[in-house]
Design a protein around this motif. Structure first.
Motif, PDB file in Angstrom:
ATOM      1  N   ALA A  35       0.909  -1.059  -0.018  1.00  0.00           N
ATOM      2  CA  ALA A  35       0.010  -0.014  -0.133  1.00  0.00           C
ATOM      3  C   ALA A  35       0.895   1.144  -0.032  1.00  0.00           C
ATOM      4  O   ALA A  35       0.546   2.322  -0.832  1.00  0.00           O
ATOM      5  CB  ALA A  35      -0.847  -0.089   1.269  1.00  0.00           C
ATOM      6  N   ALA A  36       1.874   1.171   0.648  1.00  0.00           N
ATOM      7  CA  ALA A  36       2.819   2.448   0.856  1.00  0.00           C
ATOM      8  C   ALA A  36       3.557   2.803  -0.395  1.00  0.00           C
ATOM      9  O   ALA A  36       3.960   3.894  -0.943  1.00  0.00           O
ATOM     10  CB  ALA A  36       4.114   2.216   1.873  1.00  0.00           C
ATOM     11  N   GLU A  37       3.719   1.702  -1.419  1.00  0.00           N
ATOM     12  CA  GLU A  37       4.192   1.827  -2.537  1.00  0.00           C
ATOM     13  C   GLU A  37       3.217   2.645  -3.904  1.00  0.00           C
ATOM     14  O   GLU A  37       3.678   3.083  -4.707  1.00  0.00           O
ATOM     15  CB  GLU A  37       4.794   0.440  -2.978  1.00  0.00           C
ATOM     16  CG  GLU A  37       5.706  -0.091  -2.287  1.00  0.00           C
ATOM     17  CD  GLU A  37       6.116  -1.560  -3.017  1.00  0.00           C
ATOM     18  OE1 GLU A  37       7.239  -1.957  -2.311  1.00  0.00           O
ATOM     19  OE2 GLU A  37       5.286  -2.213  -3.488  1.00  0.00           O
ATOM     20  N   VAL A  38       1.883   2.600  -3.258  1.00  0.00           N
ATOM     21  CA  VAL A  38       0.969   3.243  -4.347  1.00  0.00           C
ATOM     22  C   VAL A  38       1.227   4.689  -4.323  1.00  0.00           C
ATOM     23  O   VAL A  38       1.306   5.558  -3.470  1.00  0.00           O
ATOM     24  CB  VAL A  38      -0.459   2.880  -3.988  1.00  0.00           C
ATOM     25  CG1 VAL A  38      -1.630   3.542  -4.593  1.00  0.00           C
ATOM     26  CG2 VAL A  38      -0.822   1.449  -3.968  1.00  0.00           C
TER      27      VAL A  38
ATOM     28  N   VAL B 256      -6.517  12.764  -6.000  1.00  0.00           N
ATOM     29  CA  VAL B 256      -8.027  12.527  -5.932  1.00  0.00           C
ATOM     30  C   VAL B 256      -8.016  11.282  -4.816  1.00  0.00           C
ATOM     31  O   VAL B 256      -7.500  10.364  -5.432  1.00  0.00           O
ATOM     32  CB  VAL B 256      -8.675  12.165  -7.175  1.00  0.00           C
ATOM     33  CG1 VAL B 256     -10.216  11.826  -7.034  1.00  0.00           C
ATOM     34  CG2 VAL B 256      -8.476  13.437  -8.042  1.00  0.00           C
ATOM     35  N   ILE B 257      -8.616  11.539  -3.824  1.00  0.00           N
ATOM     36  CA  ILE B 257      -8.849  10.442  -2.869  1.00  0.00           C
ATOM     37  C   ILE B 257      -9.260   8.927  -3.265  1.00  0.00           C
ATOM     38  O   ILE B 257      -8.690   8.208  -3.064  1.00  0.00           O
ATOM     39  CB  ILE B 257      -9.374  10.957  -1.466  1.00  0.00           C
ATOM     40  CG1 ILE B 257      -8.860  12.094  -0.608  1.00  0.00           C
ATOM     41  CG2 ILE B 257      -9.683   9.811  -0.475  1.00  0.00           C
ATOM     42  CD1 ILE B 257      -9.443  12.894   0.272  1.00  0.00           C
ATOM     43  N   ILE B 258     -10.427   9.234  -3.970  1.00  0.00           N
ATOM     44  CA  ILE B 258     -11.098   7.806  -4.200  1.00  0.00           C
ATOM     45  C   ILE B 258     -10.121   7.158  -5.259  1.00  0.00           C
ATOM     46  O   ILE B 258     -10.246   5.810  -5.296  1.00  0.00           O
ATOM     47  CB  ILE B 258     -12.460   8.201  -4.923  1.00  0.00           C
ATOM     48  CG1 ILE B 258     -13.169   6.913  -5.043  1.00  0.00           C
ATOM     49  CG2 ILE B 258     -12.235   9.086  -6.107  1.00  0.00           C
ATOM     50  CD1 ILE B 258     -13.526   6.202  -3.503  1.00  0.00           C
ATOM     51  N   ASN B 259      -9.360   7.775  -6.115  1.00  0.00           N
ATOM     52  CA  ASN B 259      -8.602   7.260  -7.155  1.00  0.00           C
ATOM     53  C   ASN B 259      -7.336   6.560  -6.584  1.00  0.00           C
ATOM     54  O   ASN B 259      -6.826   5.278  -6.718  1.00  0.00           O
ATOM     55  CB  ASN B 259      -7.934   8.231  -8.180  1.00  0.00           C
ATOM     56  CG  ASN B 259      -9.264   8.726  -8.963  1.00  0.00           C
ATOM     57  OD1 ASN B 259     -10.176   7.975  -9.128  1.00  0.00           O
ATOM     58  ND2 ASN B 259      -8.810   9.807  -9.627  1.00  0.00           N
ATOM     59  N   VAL B 260      -6.952   7.161  -5.320  1.00  0.00           N
ATOM     60  CA  VAL B 260      -5.950   6.551  -4.547  1.00  0.00           C
ATOM     61  C   VAL B 260      -6.224   5.437  -3.885  1.00  0.00           C
ATOM     62  O   VAL B 260      -5.516   4.436  -3.778  1.00  0.00           O
ATOM     63  CB  VAL B 260      -5.049   7.675  -3.723  1.00  0.00           C
ATOM     64  CG1 VAL B 260      -4.004   6.908  -2.869  1.00  0.00           C
ATOM     65  CG2 VAL B 260      -4.405   8.693  -4.576  1.00  0.00           C
ATOM     66  N   VAL B 261      -7.470   5.664  -3.175  1.00  0.00           N
ATOM     67  CA  VAL B 261      -8.193   4.211  -2.396  1.00  0.00           C
ATOM     68  C   VAL B 261      -8.279   3.175  -3.378  1.00  0.00           C
ATOM     69  O   VAL B 261      -8.063   2.087  -2.933  1.00  0.00           O
ATOM     70  CB  VAL B 261      -9.309   4.809  -1.841  1.00  0.00           C
ATOM     71  CG1 VAL B 261     -10.126   3.733  -1.397  1.00  0.00           C
ATOM     72  CG2 VAL B 261      -9.064   5.849  -0.454  1.00  0.00           C
ATOM     73  N   ARG B 262      -8.823   3.289  -4.704  1.00  0.00           N
ATOM     74  CA  ARG B 262      -9.072   2.284  -5.717  1.00  0.00           C
ATOM     75  C   ARG B 262      -7.655   1.665  -6.106  1.00  0.00           C
ATOM     76  O   ARG B 262      -7.655   0.440  -5.908  1.00  0.00           O
ATOM     77  CB  ARG B 262      -9.675   2.780  -6.747  1.00  0.00           C
ATOM     78  CG  ARG B 262     -11.363   2.479  -6.880  1.00  0.00           C
ATOM     79  CD  ARG B 262     -11.772   2.893  -8.367  1.00  0.00           C
ATOM     80  NE  ARG B 262     -12.908   3.818  -8.114  1.00  0.00           N
ATOM     81  CZ  ARG B 262     -13.062   4.876  -8.553  1.00  0.00           C
ATOM     82  NH1 ARG B 262     -12.296   5.430  -9.226  1.00  0.00           N
ATOM     83  NH2 ARG B 262     -14.095   5.584  -8.103  1.00  0.00           N
ATOM     84  N   ASP B 263      -6.737   2.347  -6.240  1.00  0.00           N
ATOM     85  CA  ASP B 263      -5.471   1.904  -6.661  1.00  0.00           C
ATOM     86  C   ASP B 263      -4.808   1.000  -5.168  1.00  0.00           C
ATOM     87  O   ASP B 263      -4.007   0.079  -5.670  1.00  0.00           O
ATOM     88  CB  ASP B 263      -4.255   3.117  -6.708  1.00  0.00           C
ATOM     89  CG  ASP B 263      -4.516   3.706  -8.212  1.00  0.00           C
ATOM     90  OD1 ASP B 263      -5.675   3.296  -8.968  1.00  0.00           O
ATOM     91  OD2 ASP B 263      -4.326   4.954  -8.465  1.00  0.00           O
TER      92      ASP B 263
END
Length: 105
Positions: free
Chosen positions: A24-27, A73-80
Motif C-alpha cells: 500500500a505504501a508503494e502506491v 483525488v482520494i477515491i482514485n488513490v483508494v481504488r489503486d
C-alpha cells in the motif's frame, strides 16, 4: 492457512499485515500507511489499531489506514490501494481477497 500436496503453509497475520502495508505504501499518492515504518519496512508497535487482517475459509479481508497526498483525488488513490493489495494477496498468498477497506486519515 493454505493446504497443498505435501503439507500446509501457515503465515502469521503480522507477516501478512507487513506485506500489505508495504504494498500500500508503494502506491502513488499514498504519503503514509498508519502503523508502518517505511524506513525499516516494519510495523510499528501498536500497529494493530490501524491494520486489521482476517483469513477465513481461504479468503482474506483487511482494513488499513492511509494518508493521501493533498494534490491527489482520494477515491482514485483508494481504488489503486485496494487493487494493489488485492493483487498482492492473490499472487503471493494464493488466497482470495474478499475485501480491502481503506480508511483515509
Amino acid at each position: 492457512m493454505k493446504e497443498f500436496e505435501g503439507g500446509r503453509c501457515l503465515v502469521s497475520n503480522r507477516v501478512i499485515d507487513q506485506m500489505l502495508a508495504l504494498r500500500a505504501a508503494e502506491v502513488d499518492g499514498v504519503l503514509a500507511v498508519a502503523g508502518f515504518d517505511p524506513e525499516s519496512g516494519t510495523l510499528r508497535r501498536g500497529y494493530e489499531r490501524y491494520i486489521l487482517t482476517e483469513t477465513t475459509n481461504g479468503a482474506l479481508t483487511t482494513e488499513l489506514s492511509i494518508m493521501v497526498d493533498k494534490d491527489r483525488v482520494i477515491i482514485n488513490v483508494v481504488r489503486d490501494v485496494q487493487e494493489a493489495v488485492r493483487q498482492e494477496v492473490e499472487a503471493i498468498l494464493g488466497l482470495t481477497c474478499r475485501r480491502v477497506d481503506v480508511h483515509v486519515l
